[in-house]
Design a protein around this motif. Structure first.
Motif, PDB file in Angstrom:
ATOM      1  N   ALA A   9      49.355  47.331 -27.473  1.00  0.00           N
ATOM      2  CA  ALA A   9      47.904  47.299 -27.583  1.00  0.00           C
ATOM      3  C   ALA A   9      47.473  47.015 -29.018  1.00  0.00           C
ATOM      4  CB  ALA A   9      47.322  48.626 -27.104  1.00  0.00           C
ATOM      5  N   ALA A  10      48.171  47.614 -29.969  1.00  0.00           N
ATOM      6  CA  ALA A  10      47.832  47.389 -31.375  1.00  0.00           C
ATOM      7  C   ALA A  10      48.061  45.949 -31.776  1.00  0.00           C
ATOM      8  CB  ALA A  10      48.661  48.322 -32.254  1.00  0.00           C
ATOM      9  N   ALA A  11      49.182  45.394 -31.304  1.00  0.00           N
ATOM     10  CA  ALA A  11      49.480  43.995 -31.637  1.00  0.00           C
ATOM     11  C   ALA A  11      48.427  43.066 -31.056  1.00  0.00           C
ATOM     12  CB  ALA A  11      50.869  43.627 -31.110  1.00  0.00           C
ATOM     13  N   LEU A  12      48.022  43.336 -29.807  1.00  0.00           N
ATOM     14  CA  LEU A  12      47.003  42.504 -29.177  1.00  0.00           C
ATOM     15  C   LEU A  12      45.673  42.625 -29.918  1.00  0.00           C
ATOM     16  CD1 LEU A  12      45.988  40.696 -26.929  1.00  0.00           C
ATOM     17  CD2 LEU A  12      45.645  42.729 -25.512  1.00  0.00           C
ATOM     18  N   PHE A  13      45.309  43.857 -30.311  1.00  0.00           N
ATOM     19  CA  PHE A  13      44.054  44.087 -31.024  1.00  0.00           C
ATOM     20  C   PHE A  13      44.038  43.315 -32.338  1.00  0.00           C
ATOM     21  CE2 PHE A  13      41.299  46.824 -33.745  1.00  0.00           C
ATOM     22  CZ  PHE A  13      40.112  46.601 -33.063  1.00  0.00           C
ATOM     23  N   ALA A  14      45.201  43.330 -33.016  1.00  0.00           N
ATOM     24  CA  ALA A  14      45.286  42.609 -34.287  1.00  0.00           C
ATOM     25  C   ALA A  14      45.084  41.114 -34.089  1.00  0.00           C
ATOM     26  CB  ALA A  14      46.635  42.873 -34.946  1.00  0.00           C
ATOM     27  N   VAL A  15      45.716  40.559 -33.036  1.00  0.00           N
ATOM     28  CA  VAL A  15      45.566  39.131 -32.762  1.00  0.00           C
ATOM     29  C   VAL A  15      44.118  38.767 -32.463  1.00  0.00           C
ATOM     30  CG1 VAL A  15      46.134  37.317 -31.099  1.00  0.00           C
ATOM     31  CG2 VAL A  15      47.929  38.793 -32.011  1.00  0.00           C
ATOM     32  N   LEU A  16      43.439  39.623 -31.678  1.00  0.00           N
ATOM     33  CA  LEU A  16      42.064  39.344 -31.316  1.00  0.00           C
ATOM     34  C   LEU A  16      41.121  39.392 -32.521  1.00  0.00           C
ATOM     35  CD1 LEU A  16      41.830  41.302 -27.953  1.00  0.00           C
ATOM     36  CD2 LEU A  16      41.958  38.833 -28.257  1.00  0.00           C
ATOM     37  N   LEU A  17      41.465  40.192 -33.519  1.00  0.00           N
ATOM     38  CA  LEU A  17      40.607  40.322 -34.685  1.00  0.00           C
ATOM     39  C   LEU A  17      40.734  39.163 -35.665  1.00  0.00           C
ATOM     40  CD1 LEU A  17      40.669  44.094 -35.673  1.00  0.00           C
ATOM     41  CD2 LEU A  17      38.787  42.801 -34.677  1.00  0.00           C
ATOM     42  N   TRP A  18      41.870  38.443 -35.613  1.00  0.00           N
ATOM     43  CA  TRP A  18      42.093  37.423 -36.653  1.00  0.00           C
ATOM     44  C   TRP A  18      41.001  36.366 -36.719  1.00  0.00           C
ATOM     45  CZ3 TRP A  18      44.578  38.190 -40.765  1.00  0.00           C
ATOM     46  CH2 TRP A  18      45.711  39.009 -40.780  1.00  0.00           C
ATOM     47  N   PRO A  19      40.512  35.817 -35.591  1.00  0.00           N
ATOM     48  CA  PRO A  19      39.474  34.794 -35.705  1.00  0.00           C
ATOM     49  C   PRO A  19      38.210  35.302 -36.386  1.00  0.00           C
ATOM     50  CG  PRO A  19      40.486  34.749 -33.536  1.00  0.00           C
ATOM     51  CD  PRO A  19      40.972  35.987 -34.226  1.00  0.00           C
ATOM     52  N   VAL A  20      37.928  36.614 -36.279  1.00  0.00           N
ATOM     53  CA  VAL A  20      36.738  37.172 -36.906  1.00  0.00           C
ATOM     54  C   VAL A  20      36.858  37.102 -38.423  1.00  0.00           C
ATOM     55  CG1 VAL A  20      35.309  39.229 -37.125  1.00  0.00           C
ATOM     56  CG2 VAL A  20      36.362  38.655 -34.920  1.00  0.00           C
ATOM     57  N   HIS A  21      38.038  37.389 -38.946  1.00  0.00           N
ATOM     58  CA  HIS A  21      38.271  37.380 -40.382  1.00  0.00           C
ATOM     59  C   HIS A  21      38.959  36.072 -40.754  1.00  0.00           C
ATOM     60  CE1 HIS A  21      37.113  41.577 -40.408  1.00  0.00           C
ATOM     61  NE2 HIS A  21      37.968  41.792 -39.428  1.00  0.00           N
ATOM     62  N   ALA A  22      38.192  34.978 -40.727  1.00  0.00           N
ATOM     63  CA  ALA A  22      38.777  33.652 -40.893  1.00  0.00           C
ATOM     64  C   ALA A  22      39.526  33.511 -42.209  1.00  0.00           C
ATOM     65  CB  ALA A  22      37.681  32.589 -40.797  1.00  0.00           C
ATOM     66  N   ALA A  23      39.090  34.214 -43.229  1.00  0.00           N
ATOM     67  CA  ALA A  23      39.725  34.062 -44.531  1.00  0.00           C
ATOM     68  C   ALA A  23      41.127  34.631 -44.553  1.00  0.00           C
ATOM     69  CB  ALA A  23      38.875  34.745 -45.607  1.00  0.00           C
ATOM     70  N   ALA A  24      41.455  35.502 -43.586  1.00  0.00           N
ATOM     71  CA  ALA A  24      42.754  36.171 -43.576  1.00  0.00           C
ATOM     72  C   ALA A  24      43.790  35.396 -42.790  1.00  0.00           C
ATOM     73  CB  ALA A  24      42.600  37.572 -42.986  1.00  0.00           C
ATOM     74  N   GLN A  25      43.425  34.222 -42.284  1.00  0.00           N
ATOM     75  CA  GLN A  25      44.370  33.468 -41.472  1.00  0.00           C
ATOM     76  C   GLN A  25      44.338  31.996 -41.852  1.00  0.00           C
ATOM     77  OE1 GLN A  25      42.578  33.991 -37.540  1.00  0.00           O
ATOM     78  NE2 GLN A  25      42.108  31.807 -37.538  1.00  0.00           N
ATOM     79  N   THR A  26      45.389  31.292 -41.423  1.00  0.00           N
ATOM     80  CA  THR A  26      45.458  29.850 -41.609  1.00  0.00           C
ATOM     81  C   THR A  26      45.515  29.188 -40.250  1.00  0.00           C
ATOM     82  OG1 THR A  26      46.631  30.083 -43.714  1.00  0.00           O
ATOM     83  CG2 THR A  26      46.783  27.954 -42.594  1.00  0.00           C
ATOM     84  N   ASN A  27      44.689  28.175 -40.044  1.00  0.00           N
ATOM     85  CA  ASN A  27      44.714  27.393 -38.813  1.00  0.00           C
ATOM     86  C   ASN A  27      45.385  26.056 -39.076  1.00  0.00           C
ATOM     87  OD1 ASN A  27      43.236  29.105 -36.960  1.00  0.00           O
ATOM     88  ND2 ASN A  27      41.459  28.713 -38.257  1.00  0.00           N
ATOM     89  N   PRO A  60      51.916  31.753 -45.925  1.00  0.00           N
ATOM     90  CA  PRO A  60      51.889  33.212 -45.780  1.00  0.00           C
ATOM     91  C   PRO A  60      50.721  33.664 -44.911  1.00  0.00           C
ATOM     92  CG  PRO A  60      50.986  32.567 -47.899  1.00  0.00           C
ATOM     93  CD  PRO A  60      51.476  31.300 -47.260  1.00  0.00           C
ATOM     94  N   GLY A  61      50.789  34.931 -44.506  1.00  0.00           N
ATOM     95  CA  GLY A  61      49.715  35.499 -43.700  1.00  0.00           C
ATOM     96  C   GLY A  61      49.804  35.073 -42.248  1.00  0.00           C
ATOM     97  N   ALA A  62      48.756  35.411 -41.503  1.00  0.00           N
ATOM     98  CA  ALA A  62      48.693  35.034 -40.097  1.00  0.00           C
ATOM     99  C   ALA A  62      48.457  33.531 -39.973  1.00  0.00           C
ATOM    100  CB  ALA A  62      47.583  35.791 -39.393  1.00  0.00           C
ATOM    101  N   VAL A  63      49.158  32.910 -39.039  1.00  0.00           N
ATOM    102  CA  VAL A  63      49.023  31.471 -38.826  1.00  0.00           C
ATOM    103  C   VAL A  63      48.750  31.210 -37.354  1.00  0.00           C
ATOM    104  CG1 VAL A  63      50.161  29.232 -38.948  1.00  0.00           C
ATOM    105  CG2 VAL A  63      50.543  30.909 -40.766  1.00  0.00           C
TER     106      VAL A  63
END
Length: 788
Positions: A9-27, A60-63
């Motif tokens: 559940a925690a892993a899924l929650f983290a994945v769902l939050l990434w699009p909200v914090h666009a600066a914390a991820q790379t597309n 680095p970071g979420a991709v």
């Protein structure tokens, strides 16, 4: 198990939050019209997933690798290695661009086809590429190899079969059948066999290679068989044949079909995604999400590896193939039109999950978890193999960690499985531990919805699933099926009984944790709803709704079955061990028990609810159910699937407790909308059938073998022969018969019924009398010198 759920559940929650914090991820973006020399931005996408992976390794970071809508044809699988692993809070997610359909295909699209007429409505086209041709899709729909008999969607088994499919008369029509295939059910319908045709022998019969796809070797079924990929059988619409020598594709289109605009594709690879890690260097924290995966090659001729002593062999592979993966996910994907297994977890895997997927039109199984036989202590690999008691490793549990553990299959819709391989399942569990299979809907399958191949190593939780329309093409099976032919198992039933009677703990050396079945809805119209077969041990089965086939427990130890409802059926105990410790209580049955070969009734069979006084009295006459009750059953709304018993029902007075009837199957809105539901039966009181006639045969009590339960308990291929119910000590029969034997021939005369045994008996003189019996899964001949 709570830890697994929390982490997931925690892993899924983290994945769902990434699009909200666009600066914390790379597309990174992929487009079928992109260029692998591009930087992978939205305006300058790369062309391949592999190129995006190369970029992701440097980032680095979420991709998030996002695929624009379109079809991505793979000539080889996309491979994730430990170099692609991510930190726990920085996942790599392979997904689609918002609201676009991205398809990953194992096919090659056939281009520039120049179709010309051949004859009889068949067209032909030269193929310029060097390709594998094992399946053909036209406008996304699977076509049929030239076959006999022709495919019939209304046929229950294999799309149509014929006894003469490989007879000399049929083969005489084939000029050169090499490269064709024969597909057939197992002689006893315990799965299937497949063969490659190598040519014809001097007598004109096909020469076959194969038949290794079932671990219970036998001949193929005499009627349920068909042949495909033979040119002379190309004789109806939607059939095709590819000549590898001339590289010409022949196709018979339906009337009015436009060949010029049609899209032709042929699968080239069996795998689309592979995770290649190890226990020491796993592939971690990678998610595949919201993609459509389709059109992989069939693998039935590579299905060779026996899964210990179960009935299964396996091909270790699938469209998505995991080895050495940790915390990896497959979610919200569509997997369809796949020639082999859809998803396969091979050997070491931990904390992985398949959730929210629709899996359909699959050649073999939907989801498999299969460990390493080298992790098993004292393994054996065929039903009749065994290790002597003195040589068995007595250490409980596995030898290594090289097996799937702590994984989850949640909220998946699986249907139309096993269109090629009939020894298949929605979920297959073998040499694995602590797998949660929860809230899935599984239907329209040739064999079990969920199959547990052996006891190694237990701990599974099977809950809230909706499983029906199962065992549609095979026999002697259940919607849920298990075997327990673990290290103590012995094919000689007498020796096995004595081993377990002296030390029942041996049966728990492999299944070290209980396997739990709870809150499931099962319906099997061609077998049992729950079938615990040979040696299945350490089960806790409660709060299940069984709509048609009842519950069968063959020999095993430490099974607790309580608070289940068996609509229009009953409890089927078969050939139990002495001192099994089994418990059957607080259950509702709608017919008298149907025991076979039971001398010891376990620890507790009591506090159950029967439909009438006669069935309860019969149970009490055997020494069980002293506190059980009987009375008419009234359900809240059985027509709508609500089988909670109404207030005042006799069952409530002996401890039965109602459980929820609206929590079965998939939970996501999209899947619930399209998922079928089982047919809810009209409840009846099953009248006790008149008892079969029994006679004394030289001191043995015998009867005609007449039920599916008796067939299963004896291991017979079909309902035939005379069943031995008991043998009096010191009698003439005790020299050559045992309880649960089946007499197949006597005095050189075939014996199919009790009447035929009596007729054969009347012809015996003094000597040279022969009896053929079926015992321990094989035929035996015995000579007798007796006066009848």
């Amino acid at each position: 198990m709570a830890t697994i759920r929390t982490l997931t559940a925690a892993a899924l929650f983290a994945v769902l939050l990434w699009p909200v914090h666009a600066a914390a991820q790379t597309n990174l973006y992929v487009s079928a019209t992109g260029n692998d020399g591009n930087p992978g931005t939205r305006s300058k996408p790369v062309a391949s997933i592999s190129a995006a992976l190369t970029l992701a390794r440097k980032t680095p970071g979420a991709v998030f690798i996002r695929l624009f809508g379109g079809t991505y044809h793979l000539s080889k699988p996309v491979i994730f290695t430990p170099a692609d692993s991510r930190k726990d809070n920085e996942p790599l997610v392979l997904t689609s661009v918002e609201h676009q359909v991205a398809v990953v295909s194992g096919s090659v699209a056939l281009s520039r086809l120049n179709w010309t007429p051949y004859k009889n409505g068949i067209w032909q086209a030269k193929i310029t590429q060097h390709l594998v041709f094992d399946e053909l899709f036209v406008n996304g729909k699977l076509q049929h190899m030239a076959r006999y008999p022709n495919y019939d969607a209304s046929a229950q088994i294999m799309g149509g079969t014929a006894a003469d499919a490989i007879g000399k008369g049929r083969a005489a029509k084939w000029a050169s059948p090499a490269g064709g295939y024969v597909h057939a059910l197992h002689e006893a319908r315990w799965g299937d066999f497949h063969f490659l045709i190598k040519g014809k022998d001097s007598s004109g019969l096909p020469v076959l290679e194969g038949g290794w796809q079932n671990n219970r070797r036998s001949g193929m079924h005499e009627r349920y068989r068909y042949v495909e990929n033979v040119f002379e059988e190309l004789d109806t619409a939607n059939e095709w044949f590819y000549d590898h020598n001339t590289r010409i594709l022949y196709y018979s289109p339906p009337k009015g079909f436009d060949l010029k605009t049609a899209k032709f594709e042929t699968p080239q690879v069996p795998h689309l995604f592979e995770f290649r890690g190890t226990e020491e260097q796993p592939v971690k924290n990678i998610t595949i999400s919201a993609l459509t995966l389709t059109q992989t090659a069939r693998t039935f001729m590579q299905n060779k590896e026996p899964l210990l002593r179960s009935d299964w062999t396996i091909y270790r592979g699938g469209a998505v193939f995991y080895t050495g993966a940790v915390s990896c996910r497959l979610e919200k994907c569509v997997l369809e039109n796949l020639g082999g297994n859809a998803v396969f977890f091979n050997k070491f895997n931990r904390g992985c999950e398949v959730s929210g997927c629709r899996i359909s039109e699959i050649g073999a199984s939907a989801i498999c978890f299969v460990g390493d036989p080298a992790a098993v202590r004292s393994p054996s690999f065929e039903y009749n193999e065994y290790i002597s008691l003195a040589k068995i490793d007595l250490t409980p549990g596995p030898k290594t960690n090289n097996y799937p553990k702590d994984c989850k299959v949640y909220d998946n819709l699986m249907f139309n499985l096993g269109y090629v391989e009939k020894q298949s399942a929605g979920v297959e569990l073998s040499m694995c531990s602590d797998i949660v299979v929860s809230h899935n809907t599984i239907y329209d399958v040739p064999r079990a919805g969920i199959n547990v191949s052996e006891g190694t190593w237990g701990g599974h939780i099977i809950e809230y699933n909706d499983i029906f329309n199962t065992v549609k093409e095979t026999g002697d099976h259940g919607s849920f099926n298990s075997w327990g032919r673990d290290r103590y198992w012995q094919p000689d039933k007498k020796k096995l009984d004595s081993i377990v009677a002296e030390n029942p703990g041996l049966a728990l050396l492999d299944v070290v944790k209980p396997i739990t079945l709870r809150y499931n809805r099962f319906r099997c119209d061609h077998g049992w709803d729950i079938d615990l077969d040979d040696g299945s041990s350490n089960y806790y089965i409660y709060n299940n709704l069984c709509l048609n086939g009842g519950i069968k427990l063959r020999e095993g130890v430490k099974r607790v079955v309580e608070n289940n409802i068996m609509v229009n059926n009953t409890f089927h105990p078969h050939v139990w061990f002495k001192n099994s410790g089994d418990i059957f209580r607080h259950n509702i049955v709608q017919a008298a028990y149907l025991p076979i070969g039971i001398a010891d009734w376990g620890r507790e069979i009591d506090y159950n609810a029967f439909p009438d006084s006669a069935s309860l009295a019969e149970a009490r006459s055997r020494g069980t159910d002293s506190h059980s009750v009987y009375g008419p059953l009234t359900f809240e709304n059985s027509e709508k699937g609500d089988f909670r018993v109404k207030q005042g029902a006799a069952a409530l007075s002996v401890g039965f407790k109602n459980f929820s009837m609206d929590s079965f199957g998939v939970v996501s809105v999209g899947l619930k909308k399209i998922a079928k539901k089982p047919v809810f039966p009209t409840t009846i009181i099953a009248n006790n059938l008149a008892k079969d006639e029994t006679i004394d045969f030289m001191g043995a009590k015998v009867k005609s073998l007449s039920t599916a339960g008796e067939q299963s308990a004896t291991g017979m291929d079909r309902i035939r022969g005379v069943l031995v119910l008991s043998v009096a000590p010191g009698s003439a029969a005790s020299a050559f018969l045992q309880t649960n034997d089946v007499i197949l021939a006597f005095n050189r005369k075939q014996v199919g019924t009790l009447k035929e045994l009596q007729e054969a008996r009347n012809t015996v003189t003094w000597k040279n009398t022969e009896i053929v019996i079926f015992r321990n899964q094989q035929q035996l001949k015995r000579k007798m010198e007796v006066k009848m």
